[in-house]
Scaffold this motif. Structure first.
Motif, PDB file in Angstrom:
ATOM      1  N   LYS A 103       0.802  -1.373   0.122  1.00 13.14           N
ATOM      2  CA  LYS A 103      -0.025   0.109  -0.010  1.00 13.14           C
ATOM      3  C   LYS A 103       0.971   1.277  -0.002  1.00 13.14           C
ATOM      4  O   LYS A 103       0.665   2.311  -0.616  1.00 13.14           O
ATOM      5  CB  LYS A 103      -0.965   0.145   1.281  1.00 13.14           C
ATOM      6  CG  LYS A 103      -2.000   0.953   1.324  1.00 13.14           C
ATOM      7  CD  LYS A 103      -3.270   0.790   2.382  1.00 13.14           C
ATOM      8  CE  LYS A 103      -4.010   1.789   2.399  1.00 13.14           C
ATOM      9  NZ  LYS A 103      -5.070   1.828   3.720  1.00 13.14           N
ATOM     10  N   ILE A 104       1.997   1.103   0.859  1.00 23.80           N
ATOM     11  CA  ILE A 104       2.920   2.233   0.760  1.00 23.80           C
ATOM     12  C   ILE A 104       3.496   2.648  -0.447  1.00 23.80           C
ATOM     13  O   ILE A 104       3.673   3.493  -0.813  1.00 23.80           O
ATOM     14  CB  ILE A 104       3.850   2.087   1.969  1.00 23.80           C
ATOM     15  CG1 ILE A 104       3.238   2.271   3.376  1.00 23.80           C
ATOM     16  CG2 ILE A 104       5.147   3.263   1.857  1.00 23.80           C
ATOM     17  CD1 ILE A 104       4.009   1.804   4.528  1.00 23.80           C
ATOM     18  N   TRP A 108       0.451   5.573  -0.650  1.00 26.48           N
ATOM     19  CA  TRP A 108      -0.246   5.839   0.691  1.00 26.48           C
ATOM     20  C   TRP A 108       0.593   6.081   1.703  1.00 26.48           C
ATOM     21  O   TRP A 108       1.733   5.247   2.179  1.00 26.48           O
ATOM     22  CB  TRP A 108      -1.101   4.677   0.902  1.00 26.48           C
ATOM     23  CG  TRP A 108      -1.839   4.782   2.393  1.00 26.48           C
ATOM     24  CD1 TRP A 108      -3.104   5.632   2.582  1.00 26.48           C
ATOM     25  CD2 TRP A 108      -1.669   4.260   3.667  1.00 26.48           C
ATOM     26  NE1 TRP A 108      -3.401   5.581   3.907  1.00 26.48           N
ATOM     27  CE2 TRP A 108      -2.497   4.765   4.679  1.00 26.48           C
ATOM     28  CE3 TRP A 108      -0.568   3.413   4.044  1.00 26.48           C
ATOM     29  CZ2 TRP A 108      -2.484   4.414   5.950  1.00 26.48           C
ATOM     30  CZ3 TRP A 108      -0.500   2.941   5.457  1.00 26.48           C
ATOM     31  CH2 TRP A 108      -1.488   3.657   6.351  1.00 26.48           C
ATOM     32  N   LEU A 109       0.549   7.374   2.383  1.00 21.23           N
ATOM     33  CA  LEU A 109       1.494   7.610   3.451  1.00 21.23           C
ATOM     34  C   LEU A 109       0.725   8.490   4.569  1.00 21.23           C
ATOM     35  O   LEU A 109       1.437   9.334   5.339  1.00 21.23           O
ATOM     36  CB  LEU A 109       2.654   8.750   2.887  1.00 21.23           C
ATOM     37  CG  LEU A 109       3.670   7.897   2.098  1.00 21.23           C
ATOM     38  CD1 LEU A 109       4.204   8.990   1.364  1.00 21.23           C
ATOM     39  CD2 LEU A 109       4.525   7.211   2.834  1.00 21.23           C
ATOM     40  N   ALA A 114       6.243   5.145  12.016  1.00 21.77           N
ATOM     41  CA  ALA A 114       6.203   3.569  11.545  1.00 21.77           C
ATOM     42  C   ALA A 114       7.335   2.920  12.574  1.00 21.77           C
ATOM     43  O   ALA A 114       8.251   3.366  12.800  1.00 21.77           O
ATOM     44  CB  ALA A 114       6.631   3.719  10.074  1.00 21.77           C
ATOM     45  N   LEU A 127      11.261  -0.661   1.366  1.00 21.05           N
ATOM     46  CA  LEU A 127      10.559   0.919   1.318  1.00 21.05           C
ATOM     47  C   LEU A 127      11.381   1.947   1.810  1.00 21.05           C
ATOM     48  O   LEU A 127      10.948   2.925   1.908  1.00 21.05           O
ATOM     49  CB  LEU A 127       9.338   0.854   2.719  1.00 21.05           C
ATOM     50  CG  LEU A 127       8.405  -0.213   2.508  1.00 21.05           C
ATOM     51  CD1 LEU A 127       7.339  -0.551   3.436  1.00 21.05           C
ATOM     52  CD2 LEU A 127       7.571  -0.166   1.069  1.00 21.05           C
ATOM     53  N   LEU A 131      10.429   5.644   2.572  1.00 17.30           N
ATOM     54  CA  LEU A 131      10.248   6.283   3.985  1.00 17.30           C
ATOM     55  C   LEU A 131      11.160   6.830   4.345  1.00 17.30           C
ATOM     56  O   LEU A 131      11.225   8.019   5.277  1.00 17.30           O
ATOM     57  CB  LEU A 131      10.037   5.207   4.923  1.00 17.30           C
ATOM     58  CG  LEU A 131       8.596   4.205   4.486  1.00 17.30           C
ATOM     59  CD1 LEU A 131       8.396   3.040   5.489  1.00 17.30           C
ATOM     60  CD2 LEU A 131       7.447   5.260   4.572  1.00 17.30           C
TER      61      LEU A 131
END
Length: 237
Positions: A103-104, A108-109, A114, A127, A131
């Protein structure tokens, strides 16, 4: 140079040019000089005498602000098995594994913190390019890669902030809101500055803290006295 608003110019008049303020006075003035119509965030900016290009001088850490951040943190946890229930019971907003990572990757963020259990890092590792630049990548040194996900979630909800030196050797960290009392801002400021001092790399030479500024969102900065900050830490010890 961008033209400053009337509110900003009036706020700037409240600050004496060239003066180094003690922490108490800075917290009082930063509240008075918040120029926005919303509850401005108060930030600490510290210029460090380190070389961020050297891996052993990459100052990084985290601290739980005693008076909180003044906002609700949306916490995401990468976990599996029993750790899913532990994270949910601690108040995590989003808990999952590979499906959250996907999803990320899709853009999506909608989260602020996290956290990852160590056995989930194989899914989280890819990621980093997404991120990392946003300061959201789970990290051992920041306490966001841990099997104790319940504690990590609780600290994040309570007002834990992470700090990391940028490429210009600066730290930019929130310490509260303009609506906070002076006492709460001072308490948070002291806790954060103490954590920054404790994160000093062992091989750093010369002056570690070169300058300290406090400011509100879109407001003028107030320069703090590093010597007085050291005294404040000594008194709080």
């Amino acid at each position: 140079m961008a033209k400053r608003s009337k509110k900003y110019r009036q706020a700037l008049e409240r600050i004496e040019e060239g003066r180094l303020y003690d922490a108490q006075a800075a917290c009082e003035i930063v509240k008075e000089t918040a120029t926005t119509n919303f509850d401005a965030t108060i930030e600490l900016h510290v210029l460090l005498g380190v070389d961020p290009r050297q891996a052993d001088q990459a100052v990084r850490g985290s601290v739980v602000l005693p008076a909180g951040l003044g906002k609700s943190q949306r916490v995401l946890v990468f976990a599996q098995g029993e750790k899913v229930r532990e994270a949910e019971e601690a108040g995590a907003d989003f808990v999952g594994g590979a499906e959250l990572a996907k999803k990320i990757e899709g853009g999506w963020l909608d989260f602020d913190v996290a956290i990852a259990a160590p056995d989930m890092m194989s899914a989280v590792g890819r990621l980093g390019r997404i991120l990392g630049p946003r300061g959201l990548m789970p990290n051992n040194r920041a306490g966001t890669v841990t099997f104790d996900v319940g504690r990590a979630v609780g600290e994040a909800k309570a007002g834990r902030v992470e700090f990391r030196v940028d490429r210009t050797a600066n730290l930019h960290v929130p310490v509260g809101k303009a609506s906070f009392t002076v006492e709460n801002l001072l308490t948070n400021l002291t806790a954060l500055y103490s954590a920054v001092m404790q994160a000093r790399p062992e091989n750093t030479k010369g002056t570690y803290v070169r300058s300290i500024h406090l400011c509100a969102t879109m407001g003028p900065s107030i320069k703090l006295d590093p010597m007085q900050m050291q005294q404040l830490l000594a008194e709080a010890a």
